[in-house]
Motif scaffolding. Structure first.
Motif, PDB file in Angstrom:
ATOM      1  N   CYS A 162       0.846  -1.194   0.000  1.00 23.94           N
ATOM      2  CA  CYS A 162       0.000   0.000   0.000  1.00 23.94           C
ATOM      3  C   CYS A 162       0.877   1.238   0.000  1.00 23.94           C
ATOM      4  CB  CYS A 162      -0.931  -0.009   1.211  1.00 23.94           C
ATOM      5  SG  CYS A 162      -0.081  -0.125   2.813  1.00 23.94           S
ATOM      6  N   LYS A 163       0.262   2.381  -0.249  1.00 24.06           N
ATOM      7  CA  LYS A 163       0.992   3.653  -0.221  1.00 24.06           C
ATOM      8  C   LYS A 163       0.281   4.599   0.730  1.00 24.06           C
ATOM      9  CE  LYS A 163      -1.448   5.312  -4.307  1.00 24.06           C
ATOM     10  NZ  LYS A 163      -1.331   5.726  -5.689  1.00 24.06           N
ATOM     11  N   ALA A 164       1.019   5.571   1.221  1.00 26.47           N
ATOM     12  CA  ALA A 164       0.442   6.561   2.138  1.00 26.47           C
ATOM     13  C   ALA A 164      -0.514   7.465   1.376  1.00 26.47           C
ATOM     14  CB  ALA A 164       1.551   7.388   2.772  1.00 26.47           C
ATOM     15  N   PRO A 165      -1.614   7.850   2.012  1.00 23.51           N
ATOM     16  CA  PRO A 165      -2.506   8.820   1.369  1.00 23.51           C
ATOM     17  C   PRO A 165      -1.812  10.178   1.271  1.00 23.51           C
ATOM     18  CG  PRO A 165      -3.178   8.458   3.633  1.00 23.51           C
ATOM     19  CD  PRO A 165      -2.063   7.485   3.355  1.00 23.51           C
ATOM     20  N   ALA A 166      -2.318  11.035   0.398  1.00 20.73           N
ATOM     21  CA  ALA A 166      -1.747  12.378   0.247  1.00 20.73           C
ATOM     22  C   ALA A 166      -1.849  13.130   1.564  1.00 20.73           C
ATOM     23  CB  ALA A 166      -2.489  13.136  -0.851  1.00 20.73           C
ATOM     24  N   ALA A 167      -0.772  13.773   1.949  1.00 20.61           N
ATOM     25  CA  ALA A 167      -0.791  14.589   3.165  1.00 20.61           C
ATOM     26  C   ALA A 167      -1.677  15.796   2.917  1.00 20.61           C
ATOM     27  CB  ALA A 167       0.620  15.036   3.518  1.00 20.61           C
ATOM     28  N   ASP A 168      -2.621  16.031   3.812  1.00 15.41           N
ATOM     29  CA  ASP A 168      -3.551  17.136   3.590  1.00 15.41           C
ATOM     30  C   ASP A 168      -3.347  18.304   4.542  1.00 15.41           C
ATOM     31  OD1 ASP A 168      -4.586  16.131   5.927  1.00 15.41           O
ATOM     32  OD2 ASP A 168      -6.494  15.527   5.087  1.00 15.41           O
TER      33      ASP A 168
ATOM     34  N   ILE B 194      -7.930  11.271   0.737  1.00  7.24           N
ATOM     35  CA  ILE B 194      -8.122  10.715  -0.601  1.00  7.24           C
ATOM     36  C   ILE B 194      -9.371  11.358  -1.205  1.00  7.24           C
ATOM     37  CG2 ILE B 194      -6.861   8.557  -0.258  1.00  7.24           C
ATOM     38  CD1 ILE B 194      -9.437   7.146   0.382  1.00  7.24           C
ATOM     39  N   THR B 195      -9.405  11.372  -2.544  1.00 11.18           N
ATOM     40  CA  THR B 195     -10.526  11.964  -3.265  1.00 11.18           C
ATOM     41  C   THR B 195     -11.058  10.956  -4.273  1.00 11.18           C
ATOM     42  OG1 THR B 195      -9.246  12.856  -5.114  1.00 11.18           O
ATOM     43  CG2 THR B 195      -9.373  14.221  -3.116  1.00 11.18           C
TER      44      THR B 195
ATOM     45  N   PHE C  99     -12.692  13.170   0.555  1.00 13.87           N
ATOM     46  CA  PHE C  99     -13.402  14.299  -0.039  1.00 13.87           C
ATOM     47  C   PHE C  99     -13.801  13.917  -1.459  1.00 13.87           C
ATOM     48  CE2 PHE C  99     -10.374  16.183   2.993  1.00 13.87           C
ATOM     49  CZ  PHE C  99     -11.248  16.841   3.826  1.00 13.87           C
ATOM     50  N   LEU C 100     -15.083  13.700  -1.697  1.00 12.91           N
ATOM     51  CA  LEU C 100     -15.584  13.325  -3.022  1.00 12.91           C
ATOM     52  C   LEU C 100     -16.341  14.504  -3.604  1.00 12.91           C
ATOM     53  CD1 LEU C 100     -16.890   9.758  -2.098  1.00 12.91           C
ATOM     54  CD2 LEU C 100     -14.634  10.406  -2.974  1.00 12.91           C
ATOM     55  N   THR C 101     -15.842  15.035  -4.705  1.00 14.82           N
ATOM     56  CA  THR C 101     -16.436  16.209  -5.333  1.00 14.82           C
ATOM     57  C   THR C 101     -17.281  15.783  -6.521  1.00 14.82           C
ATOM     58  OG1 THR C 101     -14.522  17.499  -4.669  1.00 14.82           O
ATOM     59  CG2 THR C 101     -15.921  18.457  -6.360  1.00 14.82           C
TER      60      THR C 101
ATOM     61  N   PRO D 124     -18.032  14.661   2.233  1.00 16.41           N
ATOM     62  CA  PRO D 124     -16.874  14.337   3.075  1.00 16.41           C
ATOM     63  C   PRO D 124     -17.087  13.020   3.815  1.00 16.41           C
ATOM     64  CG  PRO D 124     -18.287  15.829   4.246  1.00 16.41           C
ATOM     65  CD  PRO D 124     -18.942  15.579   2.906  1.00 16.41           C
ATOM     66  N   GLY D 125     -15.999  12.436   4.237  1.00 17.90           N
ATOM     67  CA  GLY D 125     -16.051  11.244   5.072  1.00 17.90           C
ATOM     68  C   GLY D 125     -14.766  11.123   5.854  1.00 17.90           C
ATOM     69  N   VAL D 126     -14.822  10.420   6.961  1.00 18.27           N
ATOM     70  CA  VAL D 126     -13.642  10.138   7.766  1.00 18.27           C
ATOM     71  C   VAL D 126     -13.703   8.668   8.138  1.00 18.27           C
ATOM     72  CG1 VAL D 126     -12.411  10.634   9.923  1.00 18.27           C
ATOM     73  CG2 VAL D 126     -13.600  12.475   8.728  1.00 18.27           C
ATOM     74  N   VAL D 127     -12.600   7.949   7.907  1.00 21.28           N
ATOM     75  CA  VAL D 127     -12.533   6.561   8.345  1.00 21.28           C
ATOM     76  C   VAL D 127     -11.358   6.404   9.298  1.00 21.28           C
ATOM     77  CG1 VAL D 127     -13.690   5.594   6.330  1.00 21.28           C
ATOM     78  CG2 VAL D 127     -11.213   5.815   6.310  1.00 21.28           C
ATOM     79  N   VAL D 128     -11.510   5.487  10.244  1.00 19.98           N
ATOM     80  CA  VAL D 128     -10.522   5.244  11.285  1.00 19.98           C
ATOM     81  C   VAL D 128     -10.069   3.792  11.202  1.00 19.98           C
ATOM     82  CG1 VAL D 128     -10.102   5.269  13.778  1.00 19.98           C
ATOM     83  CG2 VAL D 128     -11.736   6.873  12.773  1.00 19.98           C
ATOM     84  N   GLY D 129      -8.763   3.578  11.263  1.00 15.78           N
ATOM     85  CA  GLY D 129      -8.248   2.207  11.318  1.00 15.78           C
ATOM     86  C   GLY D 129      -8.624   1.578  12.639  1.00 15.78           C
TER      87      GLY D 129
END
Length: 149
Positions: free
Chosen positions: A47-53, A62-63, A81-83, A119-124
């Motif tokens: 896996c790769k790290a998500p973009a630092a926001d 992620i978008t 963030f889904l536009t 918008p959304g937020v997910v937690v591991g």
């Protein structure tokens, strides 16, 4: 030479002080977490790290253009963030989590969505792999995979 004799009460006090941390270590949340983490023999995918926001509470964001496999630590957050497409009155549906034993919904009450943004937020939550998805009313869908380790 005769060894000094320790009273029974003092011996019990010394034994309790020495053995109590060992007994408690077996009951601590840290040991339960370790057991959960090491109980899965399967390897997790790359896996790769998500973009630092830049948001202090988040591991990244992620978008709708991010459809890869993203890394997340247990207890860490990813903002989503889904536009909506330009010129469309349609918005993305609420973000859905496929496996809520791996990911859980975070609190997005502190975020103000931009116009036409979902918008959304997910937690591991625990070690494993889950997908997050959303759909536009025209049937177009978005999916990203989150690897929690």
């Amino acid at each position: 030479m005769i060894a000094p004799r320790i009273s029974t009460h003092r011996w019990l006090a010394v034994a309790a002080c020495c053995l109590a941390p060992l007994a408690l270590a077996g009951c601590s949340p840290a040991s339960a977490t370790t057991a959960t983490v090491t109980s899965s023999p399967s390897a997790l995918p790359a896996c790769k790290a998500p973009a630092a926001d830049g948001l202090p509470h988040s591991a990244g964001s992620i978008t709708q253009t991010d459809t890869g496999v993203y890394c997340l630590g247990v207890g860490k957050l990813i903002d989503i963030f889904l536009t909506a497409p330009a010129g469309s009155a349609s918005r993305w549906s609420e973000v859905q989590i496929a496996d809520t034993s791996v990911l859980s919904y975070g609190n997005n009450g502190v975020m103000t969505a931009m116009r036409d943004e979902t918008p959304g937020v997910v937690v591991g939550r625990a070690r494993g792999v889950s997908t997050v998805t959303s759909t536009l009313p025209n049937g177009q869908s978005w999916t990203a995979t989150i690897v929690v380790s």
